[in-house]
Design a protein around this motif. Structure first.
Motif, PDB file in Angstrom:
ATOM      1  N   ALA A  32      53.556  39.159  29.626  1.00 43.00           N
ATOM      2  CA  ALA A  32      52.553  38.128  28.220  1.00 43.00           C
ATOM      3  C   ALA A  32      51.745  37.556  28.489  1.00 43.00           C
ATOM      4  O   ALA A  32      51.724  36.425  29.693  1.00 43.00           O
ATOM      5  N   PRO A  33      50.038  37.364  27.977  1.00 45.10           N
ATOM      6  CA  PRO A  33      49.314  36.677  28.223  1.00 45.10           C
ATOM      7  C   PRO A  33      49.646  35.523  28.439  1.00 45.10           C
ATOM      8  O   PRO A  33      50.393  34.724  28.342  1.00 45.10           O
ATOM      9  N   SER A  34      48.545  34.416  28.742  1.00 38.97           N
ATOM     10  CA  SER A  34      48.475  33.108  29.090  1.00 38.97           C
ATOM     11  C   SER A  34      48.018  32.524  27.580  1.00 38.97           C
ATOM     12  O   SER A  34      47.880  33.072  26.884  1.00 38.97           O
ATOM     13  N   THR A  99      49.526  32.566  20.891  1.00 41.68           N
ATOM     14  CA  THR A  99      48.378  32.712  21.947  1.00 41.68           C
ATOM     15  C   THR A  99      49.707  32.865  23.424  1.00 41.68           C
ATOM     16  O   THR A  99      49.070  33.807  24.665  1.00 41.68           O
ATOM     17  N   GLU A 100      50.881  33.273  23.370  1.00 40.88           N
ATOM     18  CA  GLU A 100      52.120  33.459  24.160  1.00 40.88           C
ATOM     19  C   GLU A 100      53.250  33.950  23.243  1.00 40.88           C
ATOM     20  O   GLU A 100      53.601  33.284  21.495  1.00 40.88           O
ATOM     21  N   TRP A 101      53.892  34.853  24.185  1.00 35.21           N
ATOM     22  CA  TRP A 101      55.295  35.325  23.356  1.00 35.21           C
ATOM     23  C   TRP A 101      56.393  35.918  24.567  1.00 35.21           C
ATOM     24  O   TRP A 101      55.537  36.002  25.950  1.00 35.21           O
ATOM     25  N   ASN A 102      57.737  35.901  25.133  1.00 36.99           N
ATOM     26  CA  ASN A 102      58.681  36.299  25.308  1.00 36.99           C
ATOM     27  C   ASN A 102      59.309  36.719  24.815  1.00 36.99           C
ATOM     28  O   ASN A 102      59.440  36.606  23.703  1.00 36.99           O
ATOM     29  N   GLU A 103      60.134  37.674  25.433  1.00 37.84           N
ATOM     30  CA  GLU A 103      61.137  39.093  25.468  1.00 37.84           C
ATOM     31  C   GLU A 103      62.565  38.575  25.661  1.00 37.84           C
ATOM     32  O   GLU A 103      62.236  38.164  27.195  1.00 37.84           O
ATOM     33  N   SER A 109      64.747  40.541  21.132  1.00 40.16           N
ATOM     34  CA  SER A 109      64.318  39.044  20.828  1.00 40.16           C
ATOM     35  C   SER A 109      62.596  38.577  21.327  1.00 40.16           C
ATOM     36  O   SER A 109      62.666  38.679  22.118  1.00 40.16           O
ATOM     37  N   TYR A 110      61.826  38.494  20.570  1.00 41.57           N
ATOM     38  CA  TYR A 110      60.413  37.622  20.803  1.00 41.57           C
ATOM     39  C   TYR A 110      60.265  37.061  20.315  1.00 41.57           C
ATOM     40  O   TYR A 110      60.235  36.043  19.309  1.00 41.57           O
ATOM     41  N   THR A 111      59.491  36.319  20.913  1.00 37.47           N
ATOM     42  CA  THR A 111      59.964  34.300  20.508  1.00 37.47           C
ATOM     43  C   THR A 111      57.645  34.567  21.380  1.00 37.47           C
ATOM     44  O   THR A 111      57.645  34.712  22.463  1.00 37.47           O
ATOM     45  N   PHE A 112      57.472  33.630  20.181  1.00 34.41           N
ATOM     46  CA  PHE A 112      55.893  33.698  20.118  1.00 34.41           C
ATOM     47  C   PHE A 112      55.377  31.889  19.787  1.00 34.41           C
ATOM     48  O   PHE A 112      55.987  31.155  19.097  1.00 34.41           O
ATOM     49  N   LYS A 113      54.758  31.903  20.211  1.00 34.20           N
ATOM     50  CA  LYS A 113      53.689  30.365  20.420  1.00 34.20           C
ATOM     51  C   LYS A 113      52.481  30.590  19.413  1.00 34.20           C
ATOM     52  O   LYS A 113      52.269  31.147  19.348  1.00 34.20           O
ATOM     53  N   PHE A 192      56.772  47.637  20.351  1.00 31.17           N
ATOM     54  CA  PHE A 192      56.849  46.421  19.430  1.00 31.17           C
ATOM     55  C   PHE A 192      55.142  45.999  19.595  1.00 31.17           C
ATOM     56  O   PHE A 192      55.016  45.384  18.405  1.00 31.17           O
ATOM     57  N   LEU A 193      55.015  44.675  20.331  1.00 32.68           N
ATOM     58  CA  LEU A 193      53.830  44.478  20.178  1.00 32.68           C
ATOM     59  C   LEU A 193      53.102  45.227  20.060  1.00 32.68           C
ATOM     60  O   LEU A 193      52.013  44.769  19.286  1.00 32.68           O
ATOM     61  N   GLN A 194      52.654  46.351  20.363  1.00 33.19           N
ATOM     62  CA  GLN A 194      51.994  46.825  19.983  1.00 33.19           C
ATOM     63  C   GLN A 194      51.440  47.050  18.933  1.00 33.19           C
ATOM     64  O   GLN A 194      49.993  47.595  17.971  1.00 33.19           O
ATOM     65  N   ALA A 195      52.635  47.855  17.831  1.00 33.33           N
ATOM     66  CA  ALA A 195      52.376  48.147  16.434  1.00 33.33           C
ATOM     67  C   ALA A 195      52.644  46.722  15.931  1.00 33.33           C
ATOM     68  O   ALA A 195      52.041  46.775  14.723  1.00 33.33           O
ATOM     69  N   LEU A 196      52.756  45.261  16.040  1.00 27.46           N
ATOM     70  CA  LEU A 196      52.110  44.624  15.701  1.00 27.46           C
ATOM     71  C   LEU A 196      50.941  44.176  15.720  1.00 27.46           C
ATOM     72  O   LEU A 196      50.110  43.803  14.513  1.00 27.46           O
ATOM     73  N   THR A 197      49.657  45.040  16.358  1.00 23.01           N
ATOM     74  CA  THR A 197      48.410  45.170  16.482  1.00 23.01           C
ATOM     75  C   THR A 197      47.710  46.139  14.714  1.00 23.01           C
ATOM     76  O   THR A 197      46.697  45.761  14.753  1.00 23.01           O
TER      77      THR A 197
END
Length: 557
Positions: A32-34, A99-103, A109-113, A192-197
């Motif tokens: 997850a990026p900064s 801006t960031e996320w964690n798995e 489960s993925y939580t997004f800020k 999953f993250l790539q699909a969200l693009t």
């Protein structure tokens, strides 16, 4: 980890400048990026430029959740944004509205800020409730709506909607706070993250979705059934819709955009349905650039000193076959069709140099590409023998092909059809041509159950994972191919949840080999696509996955 490269080569011949930008986009999702975000700034001055871009056809609709054609997405990428963006160089997910996320929970489960201070173009706040409103809308698409709009991408990615919730990868969306949202899945989904693009998962204003009755397609435009929202979309992007008429779509810069606004104040997409008219418009100065350069235009562009920007191949062009047509349920017939096709001739005559022949549906730069996928090759004599063995007795095969359409994967469909039809007829097949205007619902006709025996189409990858190719095409029975192989469906579903690495790659090798052996369609080429630009353009954000946002276009002063 797959490698990624980007390079720019400039070739000069006298006064001629040919700029070739080639970008490889093969990375998988990284950590997850900064939370660092682009500065919300307009630079030294507000955008003031007018930029005209030539397109091959009108968009089929401007609700990206329900339209998946290239020209629709070209426009909606400017208006709406998703949680996750794409790095132009590596292809990895990058921060956008998140801006960031964690798995957690072993990838379920993925939580997004979420980015703070962002509003939709209608003033509606962008927050966790808005994110869940979008996810819950996609999940709840009814069967009737899906039949009206076969361009919906949700099922191809998440397997099922709420009417078959037990089969869906998507489970729920929970707003944890105004700027934090959690997406829960029923199983691990590696991409999953790539699909969200995907443009299909861009965030729309909940207020605009409601006022535009987005799930009621009671309007028509260019023969397409659309909702009011699909004619006036509202997102968080750098441009908003100003006008859409029969000849063009006009966007204007969003003065409240949270990020860099670029140089362009007015962006106009002008439709030219023939390659020569697009070329002439560029030479006459009526447009500043256009997509889908054809082989026939290349020399003229070079002679006139225009820039040509090539994209790395990230699409596959294929001949589709519909097994709901009884004669095509016979494997020998489908194999005969494959052997009748001379791919080398097609590529040499109708595609840009360095276009590669395809023997499978996953491009070579994607992990999971099978170097040893079975291919029957071009063998007209054997094709005739297979037809005799199968008892083929001249049954008519209705061959659908689009008119007045140029796509990155299919530059000149009428010419490609004519050559393939000639090759099929030469081995004894009875071909009935069925030309359909792209704007008259070609996509819906060939992707829905019907009498189409054969059809021309292609698939442009949207993210760098084998699932993005085999999943939507062959992950379940659909109206396009009538293909049904429970073993392949199960393997595709299993591969989705496997962690990146050798075992997952080998699973896709097996999947590709099984698809190739059963011939549900004939992959023909991994086309190189190209844009032409005027000298006014310093740089253009060419992307193999077509993630081209015009704030990144740089123009001469």
């Amino acid at each position: 980890m797959p490698s990624s490269t980007s390079r720019r080569t400039v070739i000069k011949t006298g006064a001629v400048l040919l700029a070739l930008t080639v970008t490889s986009c093969t990375g998988g999702p990284g950590p997850a990026p900064s939370p660092t975000s682009p500065a919300a700034t307009t630079g030294a001055s507000d955008p003031s430029a007018i930029f005209n871009f030539g397109t091959a056809s009108q968009p089929l609709g401007l609700d990206p959740a329900l339209s998946n054609d290239v020209e629709s997405h070209r426009i909606t990428r400017q208006i709406l944004e998703g949680l996750v963006g794409v790095d132009q160089t590596t292809g990895k997910p990058t921060p956008l509205l998140a801006t960031e996320w964690n798995e957690s929970d072993e990838g379920r489960s993925y939580t997004f800020k979420l980015r703070s201070g962002v509003t939709f173009q209608d003033g509606t706040p962008f927050n966790a409730d808005a994110v869940c409103a979008n996810f819950n809308r996609w999940f709840a698409f009814s069967e009737g709506l899906r039949k009206q709009a076969p361009g919906s991408s949700f099922k191809g990615v998440f397997k099922a909607h709420s009417d078959e919730a037990s089969l869906s990868i998507f489970k729920s969306c929970t707003a944890l706070s105004a700027d934090s949202v959690r997406i829960d899945l029923t199983q691990r989904f590696t991409a999953f993250l790539q699909a969200l693009t995907l443009p299909a998962f861009a965030m729309a204003s909940p207020a605009a979705l409601a006022s535009g009755t987005a799930d009621i397609l009671d309007k028509t435009k260019g023969g397409q059934a659309l909702s009011a929202f699909a004619t006036n979309p509202v997102g968080t992007g750098p441009f908003s819709l100003a006008a859409w008429d029969e000849a063009s779509v006009t966007l204007v810069n969003n003065p409240k955009y949270w990020g860099e606004r670029g140089q362009i104040a007015t962006l106009k997409f002008v439709t030219y349905d023939h390659p020569q008219t697009r070329l002439q418009a560029l030479l006459d100065g009526a447009i500043d650039g256009y997509d889908a350069v054809t082989v026939g235009n290349f020399d003229q562009l070079v002679k006139r000193g225009k820039q040509i920007v090539q994209r790395d191949p990230f699409s596959v062009m294929y001949l589709g076959m519909n097994q709901e047509v009884p004669i095509l349920q016979n494997t020998r017939i489908r194999q005969a069709i494959e052997m009748a096709i001379d791919k080398d001739t097609l590529i040499r005559r109708f595609f840009i140099d360095n276009t590669a022949q395809a023997t499978q549906f996953v491009p070579p730069k994607i992990s999971g590409f099978n170097n040893n996928a079975p291919s029957l090759g071009h063998d007209p004599v054997k094709a005739k023998a297979y037809l005799t063995e199968a008892g083929y007795n001249g049954e008519e095969l209705r061959f659908y092909y689009p008119l007045n359409a140029t796509r990155p994967y299919l530059p000149t469909p009428e010419k490609v059809y004519a050559e393939i039809s000639r090759q099929l007829t030469a081995v004894g097949l009875n071909i009935k041509p069925v030309p359909v205007e792209w704007s008259d619902g070609y996509l819906q006709k060939v992707q829905s159950p019907g009498d189409h025996a054969l059809h021309l189409l292609g698939w442009n990858g949207a993210y760098s994972d084998a699932d993005n190719f085999v999943g939507p095409l062959f992950g379940e029975k659909n109206g396009e191919f009538g293909y049904q192989d429970a073993q392949v469906f199960s393997k595709i579903n299993r591969a989705r949840g496997m962690p990146e690495g050798k075992e997952r790659d080998e699973q896709y090798h097996t999947i590709n080999a099984q698809i190739a052996a059963s011939v549900p369609a004939v992959p023909i080429a991994f086309p190189i696509s190209a844009l032409a630009l005027s000298d006014r353009v310093i740089s253009y954000p060419a992307s193999p996955v077509l993630n081209e946002v015009f704030t990144k276009v740089q123009l001469k002063p």
